[in-house]
Scaffold this motif. Sequence first.
Motif, PDB file in Angstrom:
ATOM      1  N   MET A  25       1.154  -1.327  -0.097  1.00 20.69           N
ATOM      2  CA  MET A  25       0.200   0.305   0.026  1.00 20.69           C
ATOM      3  C   MET A  25       0.938   1.291   0.051  1.00 20.69           C
ATOM      4  N   SER A  26       0.346   2.482  -0.530  1.00 17.74           N
ATOM      5  CA  SER A  26       1.158   3.517  -0.517  1.00 17.74           C
ATOM      6  C   SER A  26       0.070   4.813  -0.373  1.00 17.74           C
ATOM      7  N   PHE A  27       0.291   5.838   0.672  1.00 17.88           N
ATOM      8  CA  PHE A  27      -0.336   7.081   0.367  1.00 17.88           C
ATOM      9  C   PHE A  27       0.824   8.132  -0.086  1.00 17.88           C
ATOM     10  N   PRO A  28      -0.994   8.985  -1.020  1.00 16.42           N
ATOM     11  CA  PRO A  28      -0.228  10.786  -1.990  1.00 16.42           C
ATOM     12  C   PRO A  28       0.625  10.870  -0.456  1.00 16.42           C
ATOM     13  N   HIS A  29       2.505  11.800  -0.499  1.00 15.96           N
ATOM     14  CA  HIS A  29       3.258  12.339   0.125  1.00 15.96           C
ATOM     15  C   HIS A  29       4.291  11.636   0.897  1.00 15.96           C
ATOM     16  N   MET A  30       3.712   9.888   1.162  1.00 14.02           N
ATOM     17  CA  MET A  30       4.274   9.322   1.848  1.00 14.02           C
ATOM     18  C   MET A  30       5.293   8.915   2.167  1.00 14.02           C
ATOM     19  N   LEU A  31       6.434   8.981   3.860  1.00  6.08           N
ATOM     20  CA  LEU A  31       7.574   9.358   3.879  1.00  6.08           C
ATOM     21  C   LEU A  31       7.801   8.084   4.876  1.00  6.08           C
ATOM     22  N   TYR A  32       9.766   7.895   4.238  1.00  2.58           N
ATOM     23  CA  TYR A  32       9.897   6.149   5.106  1.00  2.58           C
ATOM     24  C   TYR A  32      10.329   6.599   6.033  1.00  2.58           C
ATOM     25  N   ALA A  33      10.507   5.627   7.260  1.00  2.61           N
ATOM     26  CA  ALA A  33      11.139   5.905   8.334  1.00  2.61           C
ATOM     27  C   ALA A  33      12.299   4.689   8.383  1.00  2.61           C
ATOM     28  N   SER A  34      13.230   4.726   8.517  1.00  2.90           N
ATOM     29  CA  SER A  34      14.209   3.648   9.197  1.00  2.90           C
ATOM     30  C   SER A  34      14.539   4.050  10.437  1.00  2.90           C
ATOM     31  N   GLY A  58      17.406  15.068   1.199  1.00  4.27           N
ATOM     32  CA  GLY A  58      16.304  14.065   1.681  1.00  4.27           C
ATOM     33  C   GLY A  58      15.384  13.955   3.013  1.00  4.27           C
ATOM     34  N   VAL A  59      16.400  14.073   4.082  1.00  6.93           N
ATOM     35  CA  VAL A  59      15.907  13.164   5.219  1.00  6.93           C
ATOM     36  C   VAL A  59      15.184  14.815   5.387  1.00  6.93           C
ATOM     37  N   VAL A  60      13.789  14.504   6.646  1.00  2.00           N
ATOM     38  CA  VAL A  60      13.266  14.686   6.802  1.00  2.00           C
ATOM     39  C   VAL A  60      13.179  15.530   7.986  1.00  2.00           C
ATOM     40  N   MET A  61      13.538  14.453   9.115  1.00  2.00           N
ATOM     41  CA  MET A  61      13.288  14.878  10.825  1.00  2.00           C
ATOM     42  C   MET A  61      13.828  13.372  11.212  1.00  2.00           C
ATOM     43  N   VAL A  62      14.470  13.281  12.433  1.00  2.39           N
ATOM     44  CA  VAL A  62      15.460  12.440  12.931  1.00  2.39           C
ATOM     45  C   VAL A  62      14.618  12.837  14.919  1.00  2.39           C
ATOM     46  N   VAL A  97      13.617  10.417   9.531  1.00  2.00           N
ATOM     47  CA  VAL A  97      13.116   9.555   8.244  1.00  2.00           C
ATOM     48  C   VAL A  97      12.769  11.145   7.357  1.00  2.00           C
ATOM     49  N   ALA A  98      12.038  10.219   6.405  1.00  2.00           N
ATOM     50  CA  ALA A  98      13.235  10.744   5.013  1.00  2.00           C
ATOM     51  C   ALA A  98      12.095  10.706   3.362  1.00  2.00           C
ATOM     52  N   LYS A  99      12.870  11.235   1.730  1.00  2.00           N
ATOM     53  CA  LYS A  99      11.503  11.498   1.258  1.00  2.00           C
ATOM     54  C   LYS A  99      11.823   9.312   0.904  1.00  2.00           C
ATOM     55  N   SER A 100      12.295   8.779   0.905  1.00  2.00           N
ATOM     56  CA  SER A 100      12.537   7.721   0.258  1.00  2.00           C
ATOM     57  C   SER A 100      13.264   6.857   1.331  1.00  2.00           C
ATOM     58  N   LYS A 101      13.281   5.286   0.876  1.00  2.00           N
ATOM     59  CA  LYS A 101      13.273   4.548   2.124  1.00  2.00           C
ATOM     60  C   LYS A 101      14.661   3.706   2.041  1.00  2.00           C
ATOM     61  N   VAL A 102      15.235   4.529   0.052  1.00  2.00           N
ATOM     62  CA  VAL A 102      17.084   4.754   0.531  1.00  2.00           C
ATOM     63  C   VAL A 102      17.638   5.378   0.846  1.00  2.00           C
ATOM     64  N   ILE A 103      17.244   6.726   0.723  1.00  2.00           N
ATOM     65  CA  ILE A 103      17.656   7.891   1.733  1.00  2.00           C
ATOM     66  C   ILE A 103      17.183   7.809   3.170  1.00  2.00           C
ATOM     67  N   LYS A 252       2.742  13.643   8.131  1.00  2.00           N
ATOM     68  CA  LYS A 252       2.839  12.688   7.064  1.00  2.00           C
ATOM     69  C   LYS A 252       2.711  11.877   7.153  1.00  2.00           C
ATOM     70  N   PRO A 253       1.819  10.921   5.963  1.00  2.00           N
ATOM     71  CA  PRO A 253       2.233   9.036   5.757  1.00  2.00           C
ATOM     72  C   PRO A 253       3.400   8.667   6.295  1.00  2.00           C
ATOM     73  N   VAL A 254       3.653   7.982   7.187  1.00  2.00           N
ATOM     74  CA  VAL A 254       4.826   6.809   6.848  1.00  2.00           C
ATOM     75  C   VAL A 254       4.737   5.745   7.260  1.00  2.00           C
ATOM     76  N   LYS A 255       5.983   5.177   6.421  1.00  2.00           N
ATOM     77  CA  LYS A 255       6.272   3.638   5.620  1.00  2.00           C
ATOM     78  C   LYS A 255       7.701   3.723   6.815  1.00  2.00           C
ATOM     79  N   MET A 256       6.700   2.310   7.073  1.00  2.00           N
ATOM     80  CA  MET A 256       8.271   1.950   8.077  1.00  2.00           C
ATOM     81  C   MET A 256       8.282   0.068   7.513  1.00  2.00           C
ATOM     82  N   VAL A 257       9.162  -0.666   6.958  1.00  2.00           N
ATOM     83  CA  VAL A 257       9.422  -2.110   6.162  1.00  2.00           C
ATOM     84  C   VAL A 257      10.661  -2.419   6.897  1.00  2.00           C
ATOM     85  N   PHE A 258      10.572  -3.549   8.182  1.00  2.00           N
ATOM     86  CA  PHE A 258      11.735  -4.224   8.532  1.00  2.00           C
ATOM     87  C   PHE A 258      11.935  -4.914   7.770  1.00  2.00           C
ATOM     88  N   THR A 259      13.596  -4.743   6.933  1.00  2.00           N
ATOM     89  CA  THR A 259      14.500  -5.814   6.583  1.00  2.00           C
ATOM     90  C   THR A 259      14.459  -6.953   7.253  1.00  2.00           C
TER      91      THR A 259
END
Lengths: 759, 166
Positions: A25-34, A58-62, A97-103, A252-259
């Motif tokens: 799933m994804s949402f508009p303006h979604m951010l990614y957290a690691s 690309g980082v939004v917040m720590v 928290v950043a704009k992409s999961k890689v970042i 903003k919506p935030v996605k997290m997925v563990f490797t």
Amino acid sequence: MVKKHGRRVDVLAKITGKAQYTNDMSFPHMLYASTVRCPNPHAKIISIEREQAEQYPGVVMVITADNIPGIPSQYKQKPILVPEVVRYEGEGVALVVAKSKVIAAEAAKLVKVIYDELPAVTSAEAALGKNAQKIYDDGNLLCKYKAGKGNVEEGFKKADHIFEKEYRTQRVDHTPLETEAAIAVPTTEGMTVYAPTNDAYKARLLIAETLGLRENQVRFITPAIGGSFGAKNYDAGVIGARSALAAMLTGKPVKMVFTREESMIEGTKRHPYICKYKVGVTKAGRITAMEIDLIGDGGAYLSKSHPVATRTLIEASGPYNIDNVKSKVTLAFTNNTYSDAMRGFGSPQVDFASEVLLDEIACELGFDPLEFKKMNHIKENDISGVGQVMTDVSLGKCVAEAEKASNWKERKAELASERNKGGSKVKGIGFALIHRGEAFGAAGQGIDTAEVQLLVNNDGGITILSSMADVGMGGHTMMVNVIMETLGVKRERVVMAPVDTSYVPNSGPSSATRGTMVIGNAARLAAEEVKDKLAAIAADVLGVLKEELVFKNEQIYSPGKADEHVNYQDMINEIFARGQTPSGRGWYTVSGLDWDRANGFGEAYLSYAYGAAVTEVEVDLETGQVSVDKFIAVHDVGHAFDKSEVIGQINGGVSMAVGMALFEDVDSKIGHIKNTNFDKYLIPTSLDMPEMNSIVVEVPTKTGPFGARGLGEPTACTAAPAIINAIYDATGIRIRELPANLETMMEELKNSRNKTDLN
Amino acid sequence: MNKINVNMIVNGEVVSILVEPNARLLDTLRDNLELTGTKEGCGVGECGACTVIVDGEAVNSCMILAASMEGKVIETIEGLGGDNGELHILQEKFIEHSALQCGFCTPGLVMSAKAFLDVNDKPTREEIKTAISGNLCRCTGYSQIVDAIEDAAKDYYVYDVCRVKK
Ligand code: FES
Ligand code: FES
């Protein structure tokens, strides 16, 4: 046209790839957290430097624990982010928290955390030792319970032989194929979180506590779940709360997925156990007394260690009739990943120990192991190891089925004579027998409850509202079946509402094999309420007593006057015409168990499930490789709603236990996990699994819906001891510490060769 | 980094797309083409959840760069079955034999099985087990998956995999 199958309710979406799992799933303006993780098993956080990460493009917040508006955790529970002291390696100390999961993942490496390292305690025995480093101010004892009946000292006096043995089980990871994942979406009311979990209400509570919101300000939705086996309980709350925290702070919506690596390092594990037994047996093979000392490693936080400990305590003496039993269990906090329920909820540990133990005793005294267990196992109305009168006991039937299907005596003799011919590969046969309490039982009274509602529409369609998670075990299908069988309606009429805490009532977790017994019963009661309302009107129309009515094939009739009937739809129409509603609600609670908690005596569980297994293995004497050739698994399910699904559950449980028996072992001797992905943490593949012969026994209980017994977990309990016993039969080597992997087998084979050389 | 233009046929449709040089095929399928039926279970080529078929061969899409797919024919779970919603025989048989539980491994397993049956018409059980040994399933114990594939092999015919829809 899509062909209709009378199978599980969710299969079409899954088989076509359309089922939405959280990461789909994804949402508009979604951010990614690691997550930023601590590299030490025990350390005090001195400072966290976030600037470098914050400046990364690309980082939004720590985010750190200081940013949590609510609380990071309850006392001794795992914190969402660690505020001060890290208690195991891999714990989260900050989020990027950043704009992409890689970042997000790249920038997480730039957060510099200064630690003051503390000595780590990485085994339960060390943690309970006198001068052990304390993990909590009040020490490392997590819990201690005792149980038993009779007088073991007297019992040992009556014995002709005394045996003392020790068994060890390892740390195992659940490894559902889908790792932990969550998406949090801020709303005007609060927060919506999507995540796979066994227990939506519990996860929601954790998120509300983190965010400092009321529970009903958090809406928790469970998409399709890619397996759990216990992994998505507290862990799901943690990742859900992290994403919700990031979503709240960024808006903003935030996605997290563990490797997979993150999941292995941070996720819960099966409790490792040390099981010490002292047993008295007469010449005739009767067990007179059993004394048990269990020590478990709870890891760094509480989680569900208490109920796991209680279950191991209650079940440790096995399904046997023993007059004198004394057992105790001690769980310790250690600097390991925290332990939690895993398919079996403690049972596989003690079933391994007790089933290998009785095999050893039988072999040493010259009894056939299956005969020995037959002689000693509990029969109807016998008293369990904790003083419970056992009813609906089907052990005899399970053993008989296993014996018949395996042709036990003949096969055992055949394999023995094959072995006499020599060769580099030898075969053996092994047996195991289990009993397993259903649901949480006495230890969980008060929390072992479920609510289910049925919404009935004008067209007779029924929507089931329940928070029960279908982690893959077909729990939703079970509920649909309960409704169909109670109301005698067609399958097409019944649908499951999505699990969304804003709409569905709390049915409690899918764990401890409570789904069928507790939630299934709540579903049955809800259907009974609907039935009752329809029956009142039908009785009126037909001029019979409402108690006489039968609901079948969409018809309602009295068996005495079967030609006079009304149909289900007409009664639905009539009830609405009278300005009433056919909808229903069911509430089920496990209560009334007479359990003496202080002494561990009395009614431990409302009901039990039983099973037996026979397996044949082949051991390569040169390489140490053990292959499981055949597996016969017999399980009493009380009432099978769908045989093919039941067999799937059995096969799956056995495969998990084959992994536990032969390969799986989280390598974390010094609190640092070395095998963090499937290249080093091996789970069974199609080539490791034997040809399965899964046999379904149906002896109904008085407690389950339609007499059904739960099945998910008992299936994971027989394989480890059966395989280990078969290895002994093949080689004379007795494995007392799991797993029997290549290294262990090579070592043992070498030792036994040395022994024979000396002789 | 400069993006690379890749032309490939995905589930019968010509796709022309710009990808990062280090983008995995898995992410391109999931994130850019919204084909989320293909799953990630390990990211290191060990679990098979990400299996897709490239030029007739089952591959782990987490181990392949999207940039290397120029001119390739790719099939994913979304491309199985016919235009009007009927299921592929493997999908039918997976359902019939209860060969899926949580379903997370299922798309990958079905694709491995398809690549295998496309070129093997009378496989033995052992051959089937070997063909799917790179696909981990934690739920089912594999037995019913093998049954489903064995059963599908009986009525199997090779679907026109290379057809290009308009
Ligand atoms: S995700 Fe590609 S093999 Fe596991
Ligand atoms: S069905 Fe769950 S991993 Fe295969």
